[in-house]
Design a protein around this motif. Structure first.
Motif, mmCIF file in Angstrom:
data_model
loop_
_atom_site.group_PDB
_atom_site.id
_atom_site.type_symbol
_atom_site.label_atom_id
_atom_site.label_comp_id
_atom_site.label_asym_id
_atom_site.label_seq_id
_atom_site.Cartn_x
_atom_site.Cartn_y
_atom_site.Cartn_z
ATOM 1 N N GLY A 8 0.802 -1.219 0.000
ATOM 2 C CA GLY A 8 0.000 0.000 0.000
ATOM 3 C C GLY A 8 0.834 1.267 0.000
ATOM 4 O O GLY A 8 2.050 1.238 0.166
ATOM 5 N N GLU A 9 0.153 2.388 -0.172
ATOM 6 C CA GLU A 9 0.834 3.676 -0.315
ATOM 7 C C GLU A 9 1.494 4.177 0.960
ATOM 8 O O GLU A 9 2.297 5.089 0.914
ATOM 9 C CB GLU A 9 -0.136 4.726 -0.856
ATOM 10 N N GLY A 10 1.184 3.576 2.093
ATOM 11 C CA GLY A 10 1.787 4.004 3.350
ATOM 12 C C GLY A 10 3.106 3.321 3.676
ATOM 13 O O GLY A 10 3.710 3.619 4.700
ATOM 14 N N VAL A 11 3.572 2.443 2.792
ATOM 15 C CA VAL A 11 4.795 1.691 3.065
ATOM 16 C C VAL A 11 6.020 2.600 3.071
ATOM 17 O O VAL A 11 6.158 3.490 2.243
ATOM 18 C CB VAL A 11 4.988 0.523 2.066
ATOM 19 N N SER A 22 13.895 2.497 3.016
ATOM 20 C CA SER A 22 15.168 3.204 3.141
ATOM 21 C C SER A 22 15.929 2.980 1.840
ATOM 22 O O SER A 22 15.500 2.185 1.001
ATOM 23 C CB SER A 22 15.983 2.670 4.325
ATOM 24 N N PHE A 23 17.058 3.643 1.675
ATOM 25 C CA PHE A 23 17.790 3.467 0.415
ATOM 26 C C PHE A 23 18.357 2.062 0.290
ATOM 27 O O PHE A 23 18.680 1.617 -0.796
ATOM 28 C CB PHE A 23 18.871 4.531 0.210
ATOM 29 N N TYR A 24 18.437 1.336 1.388
ATOM 30 C CA TYR A 24 18.885 -0.056 1.331
ATOM 31 C C TYR A 24 17.878 -0.954 0.609
ATOM 32 O O TYR A 24 18.233 -2.040 0.172
ATOM 33 C CB TYR A 24 19.134 -0.613 2.731
ATOM 34 N N ALA A 25 16.641 -0.525 0.491
ATOM 35 C CA ALA A 25 15.599 -1.329 -0.168
ATOM 36 C C ALA A 25 15.923 -1.590 -1.639
ATOM 37 O O ALA A 25 15.397 -2.529 -2.225
ATOM 38 C CB ALA A 25 14.244 -0.631 -0.067
ATOM 39 N N PHE A 26 16.803 -0.816 -2.207
ATOM 40 C CA PHE A 26 17.128 -0.928 -3.624
ATOM 41 C C PHE A 26 18.273 -1.901 -3.896
ATOM 42 O O PHE A 26 18.687 -2.082 -5.032
ATOM 43 C CB PHE A 26 17.466 0.452 -4.195
ATOM 44 N N LYS A 84 8.352 7.402 2.979
ATOM 45 C CA LYS A 84 7.271 6.737 2.249
ATOM 46 C C LYS A 84 7.729 6.459 0.814
ATOM 47 O O LYS A 84 8.323 7.321 0.159
ATOM 48 C CB LYS A 84 6.008 7.600 2.213
ATOM 49 N N ALA A 85 7.451 5.259 0.346
ATOM 50 C CA ALA A 85 7.855 4.872 -1.013
ATOM 51 C C ALA A 85 7.229 5.792 -2.055
ATOM 52 O O ALA A 85 7.875 6.133 -3.046
ATOM 53 C CB ALA A 85 7.471 3.421 -1.282
ATOM 54 N N ILE A 86 6.004 6.212 -1.816
ATOM 55 C CA ILE A 86 5.316 7.100 -2.773
ATOM 56 C C ILE A 86 6.065 8.437 -2.888
ATOM 57 O O ILE A 86 6.188 8.998 -3.976
ATOM 58 C CB ILE A 86 3.828 7.286 -2.397
ATOM 59 N N LYS A 87 6.596 8.938 -1.775
ATOM 60 C CA LYS A 87 7.370 10.191 -1.774
ATOM 61 C C LYS A 87 8.657 10.018 -2.575
ATOM 62 O O LYS A 87 9.010 10.875 -3.396
ATOM 63 C CB LYS A 87 7.688 10.600 -0.340
ATOM 64 N N ILE A 88 9.349 8.904 -2.334
ATOM 65 C CA ILE A 88 10.610 8.641 -3.038
ATOM 66 C C ILE A 88 10.355 8.510 -4.533
ATOM 67 O O ILE A 88 11.082 9.083 -5.349
ATOM 68 C CB ILE A 88 11.295 7.377 -2.483
ATOM 69 N N LYS A 89 9.312 7.792 -4.900
ATOM 70 C CA LYS A 89 8.986 7.617 -6.311
ATOM 71 C C LYS A 89 8.764 8.970 -6.986
ATOM 72 O O LYS A 89 9.301 9.221 -8.068
ATOM 73 C CB LYS A 89 7.752 6.738 -6.458
#
Length: 71
Positions: free
Chosen positions: A21-24, A27-31, A60-65
């Motif tokens: 979901g959009e609330g996930v 961190s930069f380690y996720a990549f 938030k992933a949505i913010k990073i995207k």
């Protein structure tokens, strides 16, 4: 930011958002895998995340995207 990193970040964000979901948060380690097989790319991501954008450890992933798409 290189196109390789940009594409990777957007793909990971899309996957995480689709899964949780959009609330996930991420961190930069996720990549990256737990194995540091691309240290240059990891440093590029860390520099962008910490120095350029001055982000917290988790965002938030949505913010990073959105940040990546607009960079």
């Amino acid at each position: 930011m290189t196109e390789i990193l940009k594409s990777k970040m957007i793909a990971v964000c899309n996957t995480k958002i689709a899964q949780k979901g959009e609330g996930v948060g991420i961190s930069f380690y996720a990549f990256f895998k737990n194995k540091n097989d691309t240290p240059e790319l990891l440093m590029e991501a860390a520099t962008w995340w910490i120095k350029t954008q001055q982000l917290d450890h988790f965002e938030k992933a949505i913010k990073i995207k959105k940040l990546v798409e607009n960079s």
